[in-house]
Design an enzyme around this catalytic site. Structure first.
Site, PDB file in Angstrom:
ATOM      1  CG  HIS A 207      -1.700   1.316   1.429  1.00 38.24           C
ATOM      2  ND1 HIS A 207      -3.149   1.117   1.389  1.00 38.24           N
ATOM      3  CD2 HIS A 207      -1.576   2.411   1.687  1.00 38.24           C
ATOM      4  CE1 HIS A 207      -3.656   2.209   1.505  1.00 38.24           C
ATOM      5  NE2 HIS A 207      -2.666   3.100   1.987  1.00 38.24           N
ATOM      6  CD  GLU A 208       1.802   3.500   3.924  1.00 34.50           C
ATOM      7  OE1 GLU A 208       1.738   4.361   3.111  1.00 34.50           O
ATOM      8  OE2 GLU A 208       1.366   3.440   4.987  1.00 34.50           O
TER       9      GLU A 208
ATOM     10  CG  HIS B 147       0.303   5.970  -0.823  1.00 34.95           C
ATOM     11  ND1 HIS B 147      -0.599   6.606  -1.556  1.00 34.95           N
ATOM     12  CD2 HIS B 147      -0.192   5.491   0.099  1.00 34.95           C
ATOM     13  CE1 HIS B 147      -1.872   6.285  -0.947  1.00 34.95           C
ATOM     14  NE2 HIS B 147      -1.432   5.657   0.032  1.00 34.95           N
TER      15      HIS B 147
END
Length: 265
Positions: free
Chosen positions: A57-58, A61
């Protein structure tokens, strides 16, 4: 626009590889019923899988920000998938894991720090914020593939429940993180399109957005409605409430191994 970063800045962290190894070994233990404690094996599989998903998820980004023009994400270590490199380890990793253990909710974590002034264009800003929840959506789709492909009968029963519960966490995280609440990715998607005045007024509340969402979820009517929506999405993917319920029961191994028709433990 160049997106060049050094090989060292892109090298996958041994910490992440270790997490993947734990996920794979525990998945094998659940699949083969090798462990003397199926619940503990499910716990390891779900927790390691959840942390892996948080790292992805990170990373999503950061990778999107890199292509948007923020080359600083490489120097910060965000492209290594190392959870210890993220700006808020407690918010991104520790707190979400605690909430998984306590309540079976995929709580979204804190985002990586993006240098917004390096990004040009509102659409790029929105896409950077959307990349995280979209990763959870993709992970949920992969985990539930045996269900919506109709091949779940070939999957060992306990492993099926573990997949269902881990997928449930991905769905809850995707929904919660997509809410247009300051501090969450959903707000980050719409923020570039708001006026400067509105953004300045909302900015002081961003650190409390996640706490506000958690507080609202304590309201019984809201909690019931939220999980009704989650169950509807899981049902559309072919996952039943039976699957997710027993997945969570096995996950909570400290309560004793669950007993139900069809599975011998």
């Amino acid at each position: 626009m160049t997106t060049a970063v050094s090989r060292r800045e892109r090298r996958i962290s041994p910490v992440f590889l270790g997490l993947v190894a734990i996920m794979c070994v525990s998945a094998w233990a659940v699949w083969t019923d090798y462990s003397a404690s199926p619940g503990f094996a499910v716990f390891l599989f779900v927790v390691s899988g959840w942390i892996v998903s948080l790292c992805l998820h990170e990373y999503a980004h950061a990778r999107t920000a890199l292509h948007g023009g923020d080359l600083s994400v490489g120097a910060k270590g965000y492209l290594t998938l190392n959870p210890l490199k993220y700006t808020h380890v407690a918010l991104s990793i520790v707190l979400p894991v605690i909430f998984v253990i306590m309540g079976g909710i995929g709580l979204p974590g804190g985002a990586v720090f993006i240098e917004q002034h390096r990004i040009r264009g509102r659409w790029k800003h929105s896409l950077i914020s959307a990349a995280g929840p979209l990763t959870n959506v993709l992970f949920a789709a992969l985990l539930t593939a045996p269900f919506w492909l109709g091949t779940v009968d070939r999957v060992p029963e306990v492993f099926r429940y573990a997949l269902a519960f881990l997928a449930l966490l991905q769905v809850t995280a995707a929904i919660l993180n997509s809410l247009p609440v300051p501090g969450l990715d959903g707000y980050g998607v719409i923020e570039p399109w708001l006026s400067y005045r509105v953004r300045r007024q909302v900015e002081p509340y961003a650190p409390f957005g996640l706490l506000a969402v958690f507080g609202v979820l304590w309201i019984p009517e809201v909690n019931e409605g939220f999980f009704r929506a989650v169950d509807a999405i899981m049902g559309a993917l072919g996952v039943t409430e039976w699957d997710t319920y027993w997945g969570q029961e096995f996950f909570r191994f400290w309560q004793g191994e669950p007993q139900f028709p069809g599975v011998s433990v």
